[in-house]
Design a protein around this motif. Structure first.
Motif, short mmCIF file in Angstrom:
data_model
loop_
_atom_site.label_atom_id
_atom_site.label_comp_id
_atom_site.label_asym_id
_atom_site.label_seq_id
_atom_site.Cartn_x
_atom_site.Cartn_y
_atom_site.Cartn_z
N ASN A 5 0.80 -1.22 0.00
CA ASN A 5 0.00 0.00 0.00
C ASN A 5 0.84 1.27 0.00
OD1 ASN A 5 -2.38 -1.43 -0.08
ND2 ASN A 5 -2.57 -1.55 2.15
N ARG A 6 1.77 1.37 0.95
CA ARG A 6 2.69 2.50 0.99
C ARG A 6 4.10 1.95 0.83
NH1 ARG A 6 1.56 7.57 3.95
NH2 ARG A 6 3.61 7.33 4.92
N PRO A 7 4.91 2.58 -0.02
CA PRO A 7 6.28 2.07 -0.20
C PRO A 7 7.09 2.21 1.08
CG PRO A 7 6.00 4.19 -1.31
CD PRO A 7 4.63 3.76 -0.84
N THR A 8 8.07 1.33 1.23
CA THR A 8 8.87 1.28 2.46
C THR A 8 10.35 1.44 2.13
OG1 THR A 8 8.98 -1.13 2.27
CG2 THR A 8 7.26 -0.20 3.70
N TYR A 9 11.11 1.87 3.13
CA TYR A 9 12.56 1.95 2.95
C TYR A 9 13.29 1.74 4.27
CZ TYR A 9 12.93 6.71 4.92
OH TYR A 9 12.91 7.79 5.75
N ILE A 10 14.56 1.39 4.14
CA ILE A 10 15.48 1.27 5.27
C ILE A 10 16.67 2.16 4.98
CG2 ILE A 10 17.16 -0.29 6.36
CD1 ILE A 10 15.04 -2.50 6.06
N SER A 11 17.10 2.92 5.97
CA SER A 11 18.21 3.86 5.80
C SER A 11 19.38 3.45 6.69
CB SER A 11 17.75 5.28 6.15
OG SER A 11 18.82 6.20 6.01
N TYR A 21 14.71 12.91 3.65
CA TYR A 21 13.57 13.81 3.56
C TYR A 21 12.76 13.59 2.28
CZ TYR A 21 10.84 18.13 3.80
OH TYR A 21 9.81 19.03 3.84
N GLY A 22 13.45 13.28 1.20
CA GLY A 22 12.76 13.03 -0.06
C GLY A 22 11.81 11.85 0.02
N PHE A 23 12.20 10.83 0.77
CA PHE A 23 11.32 9.68 0.96
C PHE A 23 10.05 10.08 1.71
CE2 PHE A 23 15.35 7.45 0.27
CZ PHE A 23 14.96 6.48 -0.63
N LYS A 24 10.21 10.95 2.70
CA LYS A 24 9.06 11.44 3.45
C LYS A 24 8.11 12.21 2.53
CE LYS A 24 7.72 14.19 7.49
NZ LYS A 24 8.19 14.96 8.66
N LEU A 25 8.68 13.06 1.67
CA LEU A 25 7.85 13.83 0.74
C LEU A 25 7.06 12.93 -0.20
CD1 LEU A 25 10.28 16.75 -0.28
CD2 LEU A 25 8.38 16.83 1.35
N GLU A 26 7.61 11.77 -0.50
CA GLU A 26 6.94 10.83 -1.41
C GLU A 26 6.12 9.78 -0.66
OE1 GLU A 26 6.85 11.13 -4.67
OE2 GLU A 26 8.09 12.95 -4.54
N ASN A 27 5.88 10.03 0.64
CA ASN A 27 5.01 9.18 1.46
C ASN A 27 5.52 7.75 1.62
OD1 ASN A 27 2.98 11.18 2.04
ND2 ASN A 27 2.31 10.97 -0.08
N TYR A 28 6.84 7.60 1.76
CA TYR A 28 7.43 6.31 2.10
C TYR A 28 7.38 6.12 3.62
CZ TYR A 28 9.54 5.16 -2.45
OH TYR A 28 9.75 4.82 -3.76
N ASP A 29 7.20 4.88 4.05
CA ASP A 29 7.30 4.53 5.46
C ASP A 29 8.72 4.05 5.75
OD1 ASP A 29 4.73 5.05 6.44
OD2 ASP A 29 3.97 3.16 5.62
N CYS A 30 9.31 4.57 6.81
CA CYS A 30 10.65 4.14 7.22
C CYS A 30 10.51 2.94 8.15
CB CYS A 30 11.40 5.28 7.92
SG CYS A 30 13.08 4.82 8.38
N VAL A 31 10.94 1.80 7.68
CA VAL A 31 10.88 0.57 8.48
C VAL A 31 11.94 0.58 9.57
CG1 VAL A 31 11.21 -1.93 8.41
CG2 VAL A 31 9.85 -0.79 6.64
N ALA A 32 13.15 1.02 9.20
CA ALA A 32 14.24 1.07 10.18
C ALA A 32 15.28 2.09 9.72
CB ALA A 32 14.89 -0.30 10.33
N THR A 33 15.90 2.74 10.68
CA THR A 33 16.95 3.70 10.40
C THR A 33 18.10 3.42 11.35
OG1 THR A 33 17.52 6.06 10.30
CG2 THR A 33 15.84 5.43 11.89
N ASN A 34 19.30 3.30 10.81
CA ASN A 34 20.47 2.97 11.62
C ASN A 34 21.48 4.11 11.63
OD1 ASN A 34 23.52 1.58 10.94
ND2 ASN A 34 22.61 1.26 12.95
N ALA A 53 8.76 2.62 17.61
CA ALA A 53 9.94 3.09 18.36
C ALA A 53 11.15 2.20 18.14
CB ALA A 53 9.61 3.18 19.84
N SER A 54 10.91 0.93 17.91
CA SER A 54 12.01 -0.02 17.71
C SER A 54 12.69 0.15 16.36
CB SER A 54 11.50 -1.46 17.85
OG SER A 54 10.37 -1.67 17.02
N GLY A 55 12.15 1.03 15.53
CA GLY A 55 12.75 1.27 14.21
C GLY A 55 14.01 2.11 14.27
N TYR A 56 14.23 2.80 15.39
CA TYR A 56 15.43 3.63 15.55
C TYR A 56 16.54 2.75 16.12
CZ TYR A 56 11.90 7.29 15.18
OH TYR A 56 10.86 8.08 14.77
#
Length: 207
Positions: A5-11, A21-34, A53-56
């Motif tokens: 439904n909504r595209p996802t990404y990991i950073s 920020y560009g991913f946020k503008l394009e309505n991506y969900d951040c699954v995890a950020t390291n 919260a566990s995604g950080y």
């Protein structure tokens, strides 16, 4: 191309999250950020980058515990959000002659640019639809110690480990031409899973 439904990404190596920020503008969900430095990750929390919260994930990506925390987030999203496959993994690994952990070792023991190779390993395991590397202009020619223990240009390591599953293109672009306030030349590598070879080319995804 069938996507969730909504595209996802990991950073990976996400710092304070500005590069996402560009991913946020394009309505991506951040699954995890390291990110290794906690105060930088706190800025991402303040900006509500992740749904859970566990995604950080604060920690050294070379450590198994950090990678396991990353993979557990994917399992969480598969279960709770019915995500079948991560859409994008973006990695901006620092290029270094040797890892911080190895700074006291002899030249024969140094593993060069280990963070780049860790990124490649993670992409291989996660198998996202797309991957993006962003780094210094000389990125593809910089020497690394590959998974096989052989020193070679990073471009050769990408080809050996990811070339079978992905079509990819590397270009040096100047961010000044795309809205940055100063000249900033960077290598951008975009890979597309060969599952979608008939639908999209990595060339189409460059600005």
């Amino acid at each position: 191309m069938k996507m969730d439904n909504r595209p996802t990404y990991i950073s990976l190596f996400s710092s304070a999250g500005v590069g996402c920020y560009g991913f946020k503008l394009e309505n991506y969900d951040c699954v995890a950020t390291n990110e290794l430095i906690a105060r930088r990750l706190d800025i991402q929390r303040y900006n509500n980058k992740c749904k859970y919260a566990s995604g950080y994930i604060c920690g050294d990506i070379t450590e198994d515990s950090t990678k396991e925390a990353l993979y557990s987030q994917i399992e969480l999203w598969q279960k709770k959000e019915r995500v079948s496959r991560i859409d994008v993994v973006i990695a901006t690994p620092p290029c270094q002659g040797m890892s911080v952990a190895n700074h006291k070792k002899s030249s024969m023991e140094i593993v060069r640019n280990s963070l780049v190779i860790e990124s490649i390993k993670i992409i291989k395991k996660i198998n996202p639809r797309f991957f993006v590397f962003e780094n210094v202009p000389a990125f593809m020619k910089t020497i690394c110690t590959d998974i096989d223990g052989i020193n070679k240009p990073i471009g050769d390591a990408i080809e050996k480990n990811l070339g079978g599953e992905y079509s990819y293109v590397s270009r040096i672009i100047n961010f000044k031409n795309y809205g940055a306030c100063s000249s900033r030349q960077r290598t951008v590598v975009i890979g597309v899973s060969k599952d979608y070879a008939d639908e999209v080319s990595p060339l189409e995804l460059f600005p």
